[in-house]
Scaffold this motif. Sequence first.
Motif, PDB file in Angstrom:
ATOM      1  N   ILE A  54      -8.072  -3.305   3.038  1.00 47.47           N
ATOM      2  CA  ILE A  54      -7.858  -3.987   1.768  1.00 47.47           C
ATOM      3  C   ILE A  54      -6.658  -4.915   1.919  1.00 47.47           C
ATOM      4  N   GLY A  55      -6.879  -6.195   1.786  1.00 51.98           N
ATOM      5  CA  GLY A  55      -5.773  -7.139   1.890  1.00 51.98           C
ATOM      6  C   GLY A  55      -5.015  -7.038   3.196  1.00 51.98           C
ATOM      7  N   GLY A  56      -5.726  -6.791   4.280  1.00 53.25           N
ATOM      8  CA  GLY A  56      -5.087  -6.689   5.593  1.00 53.25           C
ATOM      9  C   GLY A  56      -4.523  -5.327   5.913  1.00 53.25           C
TER      10      GLY A  56
ATOM     11  N   ASP B 260      -1.110   5.712  11.386  1.00 51.51           N
ATOM     12  CA  ASP B 260       0.171   6.285  11.817  1.00 51.51           C
ATOM     13  C   ASP B 260       0.781   7.180  10.737  1.00 51.51           C
ATOM     14  N   ASN B 261      -0.079   7.687   9.817  1.00 50.66           N
ATOM     15  CA  ASN B 261       0.303   8.711   8.830  1.00 50.66           C
ATOM     16  C   ASN B 261       1.297   8.201   7.789  1.00 50.66           C
ATOM     17  N   VAL B 262       1.093   6.982   7.340  1.00 51.06           N
ATOM     18  CA  VAL B 262       1.901   6.406   6.268  1.00 51.06           C
ATOM     19  C   VAL B 262       1.011   6.222   5.043  1.00 51.06           C
ATOM     20  N   VAL B 263       1.498   6.689   3.881  1.00 52.45           N
ATOM     21  CA  VAL B 263       0.734   6.542   2.635  1.00 52.45           C
ATOM     22  C   VAL B 263       1.130   5.233   1.959  1.00 52.45           C
ATOM     23  N   ILE B 264       0.144   4.406   1.658  1.00 49.24           N
ATOM     24  CA  ILE B 264       0.376   3.124   0.998  1.00 49.24           C
ATOM     25  C   ILE B 264      -0.354   3.126  -0.339  1.00 49.24           C
ATOM     26  N   THR B 265       0.370   2.801  -1.413  1.00 52.56           N
ATOM     27  CA  THR B 265      -0.205   2.747  -2.755  1.00 52.56           C
ATOM     28  C   THR B 265      -0.427   1.289  -3.155  1.00 52.56           C
ATOM     29  N   ILE B 266      -1.665   0.960  -3.509  1.00 45.07           N
ATOM     30  CA  ILE B 266      -2.021  -0.410  -3.864  1.00 45.07           C
ATOM     31  C   ILE B 266      -2.496  -0.438  -5.313  1.00 45.07           C
ATOM     32  N   PRO B 267      -1.915  -1.281  -6.183  1.00 43.66           N
ATOM     33  CA  PRO B 267      -2.400  -1.391  -7.562  1.00 43.66           C
ATOM     34  C   PRO B 267      -3.882  -1.744  -7.589  1.00 43.66           C
TER      35      PRO B 267
END
Length: 267
Positions: free
Chosen positions: A125-127, A146-153
């Motif tokens: 999503i969006g790169g 790499d086990n990082v949580v990213i929150t996207i609106p």
Amino acid sequence: MLISLMGYSMSINLILILKAILILVLGYFAVKIVSSILENGAKKSKIPELVSEFVIKLFSAILYVFVILLAVGVFGVETGPIILGLSASLGLILGFGLQDTLTNLTSGLWIAVMKPLDKDETVQIGGITGKIVEVGIMATKLLTPDNVVITIPNKLVWGSPITNYTRMDLRRVDVAVGVSYGENLDNALSKALELISEHPKVLKDPAPAVVVTGLGESSVDLQLRAWTKTGDYWGVKGDLTKGIYEKYGKEGIEIPFPQMDIHVHKY
């Protein structure tokens, strides 16, 4: 004890406080029970999981507001004017300050209905690439490799191209390789196809192929194309990439690499 709140004079005693606390506690558990019943009903129905989660969370939030108003009403406060005031205030806030919030809510609903993605699917999503761990009413959470949580609106999710890597059962593995211009091209194609066909996780149908994709500055560019199950994609890609290097080396087929010649002139 006599206090004034929002134009109301109220006599607050211990009994009223206990009643209000009792309403809040019972209301809390009542909302939890209702939500649980709705969740169980949704699981037995054909309603998409994301849709049911969205609706249940929104309905629970409304019920919690209702419980709070009941607790406030114990002290003799007329909740009607409060509801009207909250409605008016909410309208102004939505009009001036929470447009993004409303957009995220609407986008979350569309995501739940259209389902371009779902839990545990790997998407871009969006790169940003990752596995879907949560689709909420306001935002979507991805877990990167790499086990990082990213929150996207949600408004950015719905407004961006979504690449779903795991929605389909099969995927095509593409591996690029180049051979020198002096090599026997038919032999290079044959050996590459032989490598693909010998792999146990490469499917026979659709049939694998090796094609010429271009004429580079220092090589004839080939591409190995093999179909496999989605879960085997990265394993097959790694095997074919390593395998074509080793096979061409064994067969004496040169894989060229860019070189730069520097000439030094002495004057």
